[in-house]
Design a protein around this motif. Structure first.
Motif, PDB file in Angstrom:
ATOM      1  N   ALA A 186      37.997  33.419  48.365  1.00 22.53           N
ATOM      2  CA  ALA A 186      37.994  33.859  46.967  1.00 22.53           C
ATOM      3  C   ALA A 186      39.178  34.770  46.665  1.00 22.53           C
ATOM      4  N   VAL A 187      39.473  35.680  47.569  1.00 20.06           N
ATOM      5  CA  VAL A 187      40.604  36.596  47.368  1.00 20.06           C
ATOM      6  C   VAL A 187      41.917  35.818  47.367  1.00 20.06           C
ATOM      7  N   HIS A 188      42.095  34.915  48.323  1.00 19.46           N
ATOM      8  CA  HIS A 188      43.337  34.130  48.372  1.00 19.46           C
ATOM      9  C   HIS A 188      43.476  33.222  47.149  1.00 19.46           C
ATOM     10  N   GLU A 189      42.367  32.655  46.670  1.00 20.39           N
ATOM     11  CA  GLU A 189      42.413  31.827  45.465  1.00 20.39           C
ATOM     12  C   GLU A 189      42.848  32.655  44.263  1.00 20.39           C
ATOM     13  N   ARG A 190      42.324  33.868  44.157  1.00 20.00           N
ATOM     14  CA  ARG A 190      42.702  34.736  43.031  1.00 20.00           C
ATOM     15  C   ARG A 190      44.179  35.107  43.108  1.00 20.00           C
ATOM     16  N   LEU A 191      44.660  35.452  44.291  1.00 18.28           N
ATOM     17  CA  LEU A 191      46.073  35.782  44.452  1.00 18.28           C
ATOM     18  C   LEU A 191      46.960  34.581  44.136  1.00 18.28           C
ATOM     19  N   ASP A 192      46.562  33.404  44.577  1.00 15.85           N
ATOM     20  CA  ASP A 192      47.314  32.186  44.268  1.00 15.85           C
ATOM     21  C   ASP A 192      47.344  31.933  42.761  1.00 15.85           C
ATOM     22  N   TYR A 193      46.219  32.148  42.093  1.00 17.90           N
ATOM     23  CA  TYR A 193      46.143  31.984  40.644  1.00 17.90           C
ATOM     24  C   TYR A 193      47.091  32.958  39.940  1.00 17.90           C
ATOM     25  N   LEU A 194      47.090  34.203  40.372  1.00 21.99           N
ATOM     26  CA  LEU A 194      47.979  35.200  39.766  1.00 21.99           C
ATOM     27  C   LEU A 194      49.440  34.855  40.010  1.00 21.99           C
ATOM     28  N   ASP A 195      49.759  34.408  41.228  1.00 17.63           N
ATOM     29  CA  ASP A 195      51.122  33.949  41.511  1.00 17.63           C
ATOM     30  C   ASP A 195      51.512  32.808  40.579  1.00 17.63           C
ATOM     31  N   HIS A 196      50.617  31.863  40.424  1.00 15.62           N
ATOM     32  CA  HIS A 196      50.885  30.699  39.564  1.00 15.62           C
ATOM     33  C   HIS A 196      51.146  31.151  38.124  1.00 15.62           C
ATOM     34  N   LEU A 197      50.304  32.027  37.592  1.00 16.38           N
ATOM     35  CA  LEU A 197      50.509  32.509  36.228  1.00 16.38           C
ATOM     36  C   LEU A 197      51.843  33.241  36.083  1.00 16.38           C
ATOM     37  N   ALA A 198      52.164  34.066  37.058  1.00 15.41           N
ATOM     38  CA  ALA A 198      53.401  34.843  36.980  1.00 15.41           C
ATOM     39  C   ALA A 198      54.637  33.951  37.035  1.00 15.41           C
ATOM     40  N   VAL A 199      54.577  32.899  37.836  1.00 23.58           N
ATOM     41  CA  VAL A 199      55.743  32.031  38.021  1.00 23.58           C
ATOM     42  C   VAL A 199      55.798  30.908  36.978  1.00 23.58           C
ATOM     43  N   ASP A 200      54.676  30.258  36.739  1.00 26.18           N
ATOM     44  CA  ASP A 200      54.661  29.067  35.897  1.00 26.18           C
ATOM     45  C   ASP A 200      54.036  29.264  34.519  1.00 26.18           C
ATOM     46  N   GLY A 201      53.484  30.441  34.260  1.00 24.90           N
ATOM     47  CA  GLY A 201      52.825  30.677  32.984  1.00 24.90           C
ATOM     48  C   GLY A 201      53.805  30.815  31.843  1.00 24.90           C
ATOM     49  N   ASP A 202      53.318  30.543  30.634  1.00 25.24           N
ATOM     50  CA  ASP A 202      54.157  30.737  29.464  1.00 25.24           C
ATOM     51  C   ASP A 202      54.239  32.241  29.144  1.00 25.24           C
ATOM     52  N   GLU A 203      55.058  32.562  28.180  1.00 24.26           N
ATOM     53  CA  GLU A 203      55.294  33.974  27.832  1.00 24.26           C
ATOM     54  C   GLU A 203      54.005  34.725  27.482  1.00 24.26           C
ATOM     55  N   PRO A 204      53.127  34.179  26.616  1.00 24.50           N
ATOM     56  CA  PRO A 204      51.876  34.892  26.316  1.00 24.50           C
ATOM     57  C   PRO A 204      50.982  35.088  27.551  1.00 24.50           C
ATOM     58  N   SER A 205      50.962  34.100  28.443  1.00 24.29           N
ATOM     59  CA  SER A 205      50.148  34.219  29.658  1.00 24.29           C
ATOM     60  C   SER A 205      50.683  35.320  30.560  1.00 24.29           C
ATOM     61  N   ARG A 206      52.010  35.388  30.692  1.00 16.95           N
ATOM     62  CA  ARG A 206      52.600  36.436  31.528  1.00 16.95           C
ATOM     63  C   ARG A 206      52.395  37.812  30.906  1.00 16.95           C
ATOM     64  N   ALA A 207      52.446  37.899  29.585  1.00 19.34           N
ATOM     65  CA  ALA A 207      52.201  39.179  28.914  1.00 19.34           C
ATOM     66  C   ALA A 207      50.750  39.619  29.126  1.00 19.34           C
ATOM     67  N   ALA A 208      49.820  38.681  28.996  1.00 16.84           N
ATOM     68  CA  ALA A 208      48.400  39.004  29.225  1.00 16.84           C
ATOM     69  C   ALA A 208      48.178  39.400  30.673  1.00 16.84           C
ATOM     70  N   LEU A 209      48.862  38.730  31.573  1.00 15.92           N
ATOM     71  CA  LEU A 209      48.773  39.058  32.997  1.00 15.92           C
ATOM     72  C   LEU A 209      49.225  40.498  33.231  1.00 15.92           C
ATOM     73  N   ALA A 210      50.336  40.860  32.643  1.00 12.84           N
ATOM     74  CA  ALA A 210      50.856  42.225  32.808  1.00 12.84           C
ATOM     75  C   ALA A 210      49.869  43.258  32.253  1.00 12.84           C
ATOM     76  N   GLU A 211      49.261  42.947  31.123  1.00 12.52           N
ATOM     77  CA  GLU A 211      48.336  43.890  30.488  1.00 12.52           C
ATOM     78  C   GLU A 211      47.059  44.102  31.290  1.00 12.52           C
ATOM     79  N   THR A 212      46.588  43.060  31.970  1.00 10.40           N
ATOM     80  CA  THR A 212      45.293  43.164  32.647  1.00 10.40           C
ATOM     81  C   THR A 212      45.389  43.357  34.160  1.00 10.40           C
ATOM     82  N   GLU A 213      46.270  42.631  34.800  1.00 15.32           N
ATOM     83  CA  GLU A 213      46.236  42.564  36.256  1.00 15.32           C
ATOM     84  C   GLU A 213      47.050  43.634  36.970  1.00 15.32           C
TER      85      GLU A 213
END
Length: 115
Positions: free
Chosen positions: A12-39
């Protein structure tokens, strides 16, 4: 901790980290902004708790990495890993050995806005 529960927790921890990596690298601008605000706050809080657990005791030893046979002087591998990932310009070293080598070998470092 039961072996199945430990495996589930690790996955579960590795899946979450992989998901966050994916959002940071491949996410669109709003997704990366939301990531920065929450994570970022969650991750910095987690690092603080982990580092507090590995703070040196009155003898200058890490209470979690020390054993009765082989006391570990501070800084332990958790502190050196934190420094490598959070401070060092070079990032993590390619060669890993020791107690946390298998866990540290997986990339979880993401740079927001990196292309």
């Amino acid at each position: 901790m039961d072996e199945n529960l430990a495996a589930t927790l690790k996955a579960a921890v590795h899946e979450r980290l992989d998901y966050l990596d994916h959002l940071a690298v491949d996410g669109d601008e709003p997704s990366r902004a939301a990531l920065a605000e929450t994570e970022i706050t969650r991750l910095t809080s987690a690092w603080r708790v982990l580092l507090d657990l590995h703070a040196p005791d009155e003898h200058g030893r890490c209470p979690h990495c020390s054993s009765w046979r082989r006391p570990r002087r501070h800084p332990c591998s958790v502190w050196t890993t934190a420094h490598q990932h959070l401070i060092s310009a070079d990032g993590p070293s390619a060669h890993r050995t020791g107690r946390h080598a298998d866990a540290a070998g997986r990339s979880t470092v993401a740079v927001l806005g990196a292309s």
